[in-house]
Design an enzyme around this catalytic site. Sequence first.
Site: not given
Lengths: 258, 420
Positions: B252, B339
């Site tokens: 990420d 997330d």
Amino acid sequence: MAAAVFFGCTFIAFGPAAALFLFTISRDPLRVIFLIAGAFFWLVSLLLASLVWFVTVQMSNKESSSQQKALLIFGVVLSVLLQELFRFAYYKLLKKANAGLLAISQEDTMPISVRQLAYVSGLGFGFMSGAFSVVNILSDSVGPGTVGIHGDSQHYFISSAFMTLAIILLHMFWGVVFFEACENQRWWSVGAVVFSHLLVSCLTFVNPQYEGSLIPTYLVLCVMAGWAFSCAGGSLRNLKLCLTCKDKDFLLANHRPR
Amino acid sequence: MNTSDSEEDACNERTALVQSESPSLPSYTRQTDPQHGTTEPKRVSEGPAAAAERDSGPVPDGEDEELTLKYGAKHVIMLFVPVTLCMVVVVATIKSVSFYTEKNGQQLIYTPFTEDTNSVGQRLLNSVLNTIIMISVIVVMTIFLVVLYKYRCYKFIHGWLILSSLMLLFWFSYMYLGEVFKTYNVAMDYPTVAMIIWNFGAVGMICIHWKGPLQLQQAYLIVISALMALVFIKYLPEWSAWVILGAISVYDLIAVLCPKGPLRMLVETAQERNEPIFPALIYSCKSAHPSSEVHHSEDVILEREEAEPEVQTHRGQNRSYSAEEELEEDRGVKLGLGDFIFYSVLVGKAAATGGDWNTTLACFVAILIGLCLTLLLLAIFKKALPALPISITFGLVFYFSTDNLVRPFMDNLAAHQYYI
């Protein structure tokens, strides 16, 4: 019976704290954030204390139960000292952050006062401390079992709940007194807070003689409550005005007519 | 398991870059500001990327900073609540429905190596290999998505998303409902279940891909993330799950911050085209600060299906064209569904292994603090940021340390009823 014990103990342990949270903190996002940050700091202090305790246990003689008990007592004392140290560290961090925010925002007043921070951070410490002490016990109380089947005390659950309640409220009062003392550089007050925390923790060494631990703890709670009340600006006069609904500032702030 | 294969595929393709296809929600957004640059590229199949963007217009500085602080705190809370809800749903399910913690040897095709080996070294090697395969799949999917977006294959993406949502809203929720009924021994008949699932799924599709009340959309997104997290918790092997969590945070970070990172390219492409990026797969909290002259052109199209890693924290700020001096800002922070999923996977695994509530609580607080720090960085840097690294790092550190160090300490204290 299991559900009754579970709900009863949960509400005893967390009721007042949850009410405080709901009525005074949940509406203001900034306070919620500082509460959670306070909880985080307590967690870090516990982590460090556990690390030291774990290392000492690994190096010690695991067979000897008296040695293990001594190490546990050492762990408790260390943990209390580390908690207060981290409370001081949180205070320093908040002062720095507030100063920074004040500089950026070019406003005259801070968005949150030091007293509110003291209350919120104390409650954060309290929540985390209470949760870590009692949540596993509560989850065990839901299931089947017989309390004290091996000769231990039958009042394990309820005494844990009351002790947790006292600890949560005490953390809140300690927070208020501690921050106020740091603001005014009154180090003896800080020392008194640390001492009373140590006292309450050491009193629990006499468990399961609950008279020896719970009653003095609640006495300390009352003393700290009075002290925190006066630190936060309260007085008998304020109290009287508030209770008889004649406090003009409070009424104005809550938009109530008098 | 064949179904998981297709589910994974579907899940991996969650990127909703269908600005042109999916209509805005007229009741909530009025797309008036072309310069509004709230975009969040959502890379569904790849790693999560949190993109935070802020379009600034002229505004007096002091007022701006004061508003920043006030609204900053509000946005943090607006993200805390859904993240907490998602985690609560996952933990509650894990603790009560045993299906999601049973391991009966079934694994996803993305993690082919088994962890039932004899030696620790072999097990570690297998989990690392599993992670490599999973991350490569994610990388390939992300790049595929970026390519599709670049060549404007919006219909393809839209179709992909709809297929994924269908799978998630109907199939996974049917499975979940079935397991809950089994756990509580509830007698149920097929027609009732069909009606429940049909209603749930249909309303979900409409809310997510078309129009719907904001809170209902948010609720569906939370439920979808929770379902996806539960699937991961069930089908990812023990050690692989932890290594994957770590690897995906690193990915990420790279994907969002590196100049050639796929997610960053996605954000930039969307910005060049002045399109809102991937309205789907993003949870958005609209913080409407209503003022009569202000047009809120926050682009909030909530279409989200299970998002694999694609996380974006996105903060858009739109300026109104009001003639007056004062500019009310409508800010909404956006967080990618990936997330939500990975936070919930971490907390869910903490709850699943061991049964110790202290560990779960510690991970929960750690993740929230990580999110807080990420949003603080967002306020400082004002650009797309990855939301996974800080939270997952804190979460992993606290999981392992609480499980191994704090748990024995607290257990000993509780046994003697000592309080600290």
